[in-house]
Motif scaffolding. Structure first.
Motif, short mmCIF file in Angstrom:
data_model
loop_
_atom_site.label_atom_id
_atom_site.label_comp_id
_atom_site.label_asym_id
_atom_site.label_seq_id
_atom_site.Cartn_x
_atom_site.Cartn_y
_atom_site.Cartn_z
N LEU A 43 -31.80 25.32 -6.51
CA LEU A 43 -31.89 23.99 -7.10
C LEU A 43 -30.91 23.85 -8.26
N ILE A 44 -30.89 24.86 -9.14
CA ILE A 44 -29.97 24.84 -10.28
C ILE A 44 -28.53 24.72 -9.78
N ILE A 45 -28.20 25.52 -8.77
CA ILE A 45 -26.84 25.52 -8.23
C ILE A 45 -26.47 24.14 -7.69
N PHE A 46 -27.40 23.56 -6.95
CA PHE A 46 -27.09 22.28 -6.33
C PHE A 46 -26.87 21.20 -7.38
N ILE A 47 -27.76 21.15 -8.35
CA ILE A 47 -27.62 20.12 -9.39
C ILE A 47 -26.31 20.31 -10.16
N ALA A 48 -26.04 21.56 -10.54
CA ALA A 48 -24.83 21.82 -11.33
C ALA A 48 -23.57 21.47 -10.52
N THR A 49 -23.60 21.78 -9.21
CA THR A 49 -22.44 21.45 -8.38
C THR A 49 -22.22 19.94 -8.33
N CYS A 50 -23.32 19.20 -8.18
CA CYS A 50 -23.19 17.73 -8.13
C CYS A 50 -22.65 17.20 -9.45
N VAL A 51 -23.16 17.74 -10.56
CA VAL A 51 -22.66 17.28 -11.87
C VAL A 51 -21.16 17.58 -11.98
N HIS A 52 -20.79 18.78 -11.53
CA HIS A 52 -19.37 19.16 -11.59
C HIS A 52 -18.52 18.19 -10.77
N LEU A 53 -18.94 17.93 -9.53
CA LEU A 53 -18.14 17.04 -8.68
C LEU A 53 -18.08 15.65 -9.28
N PHE A 54 -19.17 15.23 -9.88
CA PHE A 54 -19.18 13.92 -10.51
C PHE A 54 -18.17 13.87 -11.66
N LEU A 55 -18.22 14.89 -12.52
CA LEU A 55 -17.31 14.89 -13.68
C LEU A 55 -15.85 14.92 -13.22
N MET A 56 -15.59 15.72 -12.18
CA MET A 56 -14.22 15.85 -11.70
C MET A 56 -13.74 14.52 -11.11
N MET A 57 -14.57 13.91 -10.27
CA MET A 57 -14.18 12.66 -9.62
C MET A 57 -14.03 11.55 -10.64
N ASN A 58 -14.93 11.53 -11.59
CA ASN A 58 -14.88 10.53 -12.65
C ASN A 58 -13.52 10.60 -13.34
N ASP A 59 -13.10 11.82 -13.61
CA ASP A 59 -11.83 12.02 -14.28
C ASP A 59 -10.66 11.55 -13.40
N LEU A 60 -10.71 11.92 -12.12
CA LEU A 60 -9.63 11.56 -11.21
C LEU A 60 -9.54 10.04 -11.03
N VAL A 61 -10.70 9.41 -10.92
CA VAL A 61 -10.69 7.96 -10.72
C VAL A 61 -10.04 7.27 -11.92
N ILE A 62 -10.42 7.72 -13.13
CA ILE A 62 -9.85 7.10 -14.31
C ILE A 62 -8.35 7.36 -14.39
N HIS A 63 -7.95 8.60 -14.10
CA HIS A 63 -6.52 8.91 -14.06
C HIS A 63 -5.81 7.98 -13.07
N ALA A 64 -6.40 7.86 -11.89
CA ALA A 64 -5.72 7.16 -10.80
C ALA A 64 -5.74 5.65 -10.98
N TRP A 65 -6.83 5.13 -11.53
CA TRP A 65 -6.99 3.68 -11.52
C TRP A 65 -5.89 2.96 -12.26
N TYR A 66 -5.62 3.44 -13.49
CA TYR A 66 -4.64 2.70 -14.29
C TYR A 66 -3.24 2.86 -13.71
N GLY A 67 -3.01 4.03 -13.13
CA GLY A 67 -1.80 4.21 -12.33
C GLY A 67 -0.49 4.07 -13.08
N ASN A 68 -0.39 4.59 -14.30
CA ASN A 68 0.94 4.57 -14.92
C ASN A 68 1.77 5.73 -14.38
N GLY A 69 2.99 5.84 -14.85
CA GLY A 69 3.94 6.78 -14.27
C GLY A 69 3.44 8.21 -14.18
N GLU A 70 2.94 8.73 -15.31
CA GLU A 70 2.55 10.14 -15.32
C GLU A 70 1.41 10.39 -14.35
N THR A 71 0.42 9.48 -14.37
CA THR A 71 -0.74 9.73 -13.52
C THR A 71 -0.35 9.60 -12.06
N HIS A 72 0.65 8.77 -11.81
CA HIS A 72 1.15 8.66 -10.45
C HIS A 72 1.60 10.02 -9.93
#
Ligand code: SF4
Ligand code: SF4
Lengths: 409, 224
Positions: free
Chosen positions: A242-271
């Protein structure tokens, strides 16, 4: 000692020695034996640091949560947790050594530490954590240090009560260090405003979540190997799953959250970052997401937890996914050259200034603005050797010390 | 005194003389370049970009006032000299390469092996040595040595070995276009300070907050 155990000890010990030899060879020749260049100056070794630091955490987080939050089901795994923590945190420190150009000068860290440097903070917390997990392990073993091992024990009135009391007292401190090593290791990267891929406040919390997931997986795997997958520890394994599953989901959420924000604004560097992370490394990216999710998902199923091969497979998937995740710290940071400008008269264009490779490749330009790094044989051998070291240490301790709970008839 | 440099991009002809002078005077091993001159927007130097203007951009250590390389260095091997130049102590550097991750300008170079071996590998003629021949200490710290120790990081020193004798950096002296100037940024009437004020000087990557002490004067627009 069983034959299987002896075999594993010899095997892992030998691999560690091979890595040691490879390191000596690299010491003589220089880091030219790695595949790093000036524009891509950290590679497998520093990824390895992040990987081992992650493996180390779970152990002590679990152990202290038993004594801090009273998660009793996990108690049989307490010592194993502290042991895997110690083995991995020392492995993390070892894997940094071959990355250092002048390792014999490391005493300068004591003579002239620069307290502004996150690397100095990391050295401090890693050492404290190694010490904490060693002391913790010792205190947990104390009641059983009798007979042949009696000389190791400190003299106390009632070893059992003493152990219980101090385990509880140390727990909060240990937990703090356990969180600390991830946060500070993440800060090594995430403080660097020059590298857009790293410069994110999400990195430290993400490191903590990855660590809880993979650290708990390491304990689960070690526990299952030591005690088997029978009825007896079903509860403990279920809690870990249970601990593993929850922590993995939190990790994937944090990672995706970061990627979406990087990608959304889409300036040169993030491109450019997205081109590397989702383009050049698309396969790796899919794996770093799918493998841990699949592994953690499978570990939620009782049938998986009851079968040794399935449990090992799922844990392996998760650990491999996290390893790839650690490897991916580097490419999008180094292949996105920070010295990128919009030239005069060329609005909307991004142009990167090439960097001298520092090495001589007959077939490659002197100046690079992109480099396909993949580790050299020496780098791979050294990394595998350090993994073998962690395994060796854990096996040896299990064989010689009272790590495993005694089977009650 | 705060030393600064001004590079006039209008005068730079892209000849790379400063690159070569820098490389030779500072005995940089093959494959190592402290100073790079390129044509922004173009993939090939001295070739105009498909659109826009052609100009040339020399880049070396920007001797940042707020230098991330100095902040990350775990052992204080990277330090600010009294006049503001950022130097590396070759006797102290442990070769962790954290500074290379930190520097946004990509100017730091690592010694991946013994320099003699690099010479061999690059098939330099035997015993061909170039550059300032003696070690140089600044404030008692080794900031230049003709044969670099394996495993340390190096970069532009503003030619510490020459400046400490009151001479100009090699790139300044070698520039045939006379595009480079050094002087005191603290003195509002110095040549460099006047140029910075009068000609809309800019710094590289100001958004990174590194506060470079190398300033550039923009080229006049020339459509290609
Ligand atoms: S340009 Fe790079 S190496 Fe030079 S002072 Fe600035 S951060 Fe440091
Ligand atoms: S490589 Fe040398 S100069 Fe750079 S941060 Fe490490 S010790 Fe400091």
């Amino acid at each position: 000692m069983s034959g299987k155990m002896k075999c594993s000890l010899w095997g892992s010990g030998a691999l560690f020695l091979v890595a040691l030899a490879a390191w000596l060879y690299q010491l003589r020749q220089g880091l030219i034996l790695t595949n790093m260049v000036n524009s891509f100056s950290w590679g497998l070794y520093i990824s390895g640091l992040a990987f081992f630091v992650g493996n180390a955490a779970g152990g002590l987080v679990l152990t202290s949560s038993i004594y801090l939050f009273g998660v009793k089901q996990l108690k049989p795994l307490a010592k194993l947790g502290a042991l895997t923590a110690f083995a991995n945190v020392t492995a993390a420190m070892l894997i940094v050594l071959p990355d250092i150009g002048k390792p014999f000068r490391l005493y300068n860290l004591l003579l002239h530490p620069n307290l502004m440097s996150p690397l100095v903070w990391d050295v401090i917390v890693l050492n404290l954590y190694a010490l904490a997990s060693a002391i913790y392990l010792y205190i947990l073993m104390l009641p059983e240090l009798t007979g042949r091992l009696g000389w190791l024990a400190v003299k106390v009135e009632n070893a059992h009560d003493f152990s219980e009391k101090w385990a509880k007292r140390i727990a909060p401190v240990a937990l703090l260090f356990a969180i600390g090593i991830h946060v500070v290791t993440a800060w090594i990267f995430s403080t660097q405003g020059g590298r857009d891929w790293w410069f994110s406040p999400a990195m430290a919390p993400d490191f903590v979540s990855v660590a809880i997931a993979v650290g708990a997986t390491v304990v689960l795997l070690a526990g299952a190997l030591a005690y088997g997958t029978g009825k007896k520890y079903e509860e403990a394994y279920r809690t870990l799953g249970l601990i593993i599953f929850i922590a993995t989901c939190v990790h994937l959420f944090l990672m995706m959250n970061d990627l979406v924000i990087h990608a959304w604004y889409g300036n040169g560097e993030t491109h450019r970052i997205m081109e590397i992370a989702w383009g050049d490394f698309a396969g790796f990216h899919v794996f770093e997401v799918a493998a841990p999710l699949l592994g953690a998902g499978l570990l939620m199923l009782p049938v998986v937890r009851r079968s040794m091969p399935l449990l090992a497979l799922s844990s392996g998937l998760l650990i491999a996914g996290v390893f790839v995740h650690r490897f991916l710290i580097m490419p999008a940071a180094y292949n996105n050259i920070p010295m990128t400008i919009t030239p005069f008269g060329l609005p909307n264009t991004h142009w990167s200034l090439p960097i001298a490779s520092g090495r001589f490749f007959p077939g490659l330009d002197t100046f690079l603005d992109q480099y396909n790094y993949s580790p050299s044989l020496v780098e791979v051998v050294i990394l595998l050797g350090i993994m073998a070291y962690a395994v060796f240490l854990i096996l040896l301790a299990v064989a010689k010390l009272p790590i495993l709970a005694k089977e009650k008839a | 005194m705060k030393m600064g440099m001004v590079i006039d991009l209008e005068k730079c002809i892209g000849c790379r003389s400063c690159m070569v002078a820098c490389k030779q005077h500072n005995a940089q091993p093959p494959g190592t370049w402290w100073n790079r001159v390129f044509t922004p927007g173009s993939h090939r130097h001295l070739t105009p970009p498909a659109k826009g203007v052609e100009y040339f951009l020399p880049v070396h250590c920007q001797h940042c006032e707020n230098a991330p390389c100095e902040k990350v260095c775990p052992v204080g091997a990277t330090f600010h000299a009294g006049d503001g130049a950022v130097l590396i102590d070759f006797d102290r550097c442990i070769g962790c390469r954290y500074c290379m991750a930190a520097c946004p300008y990509g100017v730091r170079q690592f010694n991946w092996q013994e320099p003699e071996r690099t010479h061999e590998r690059s098939e330099y003629q035997e015993k061909y040595h170039y550059g300032y021949p003696r070690e140089h200490h600044h404030d008692g710290r080794l900031v230049y040595t003709p044969l670099r120790p394996k495993g340390v990081v190096e970069k532009c020193t503003f030619c510490a070995q020459y400046r400490d004798k009151g001479e100009l950096p090699a790139c300044v002296r070698a520039c045939p276009g006379k595009a480079r100037f050094v002087g005191d940024l603290d003195d509002p009437d110095s040549e460099v300070s006047t140029m910075i004020k009068a000609r809309d000087a800019f710094t590289l990557l100001p958004e990174k907050g590194t506060k470079p002490t190398v300033f550039y004067l923009p080229p006049k627009a020339r459509e290609v």
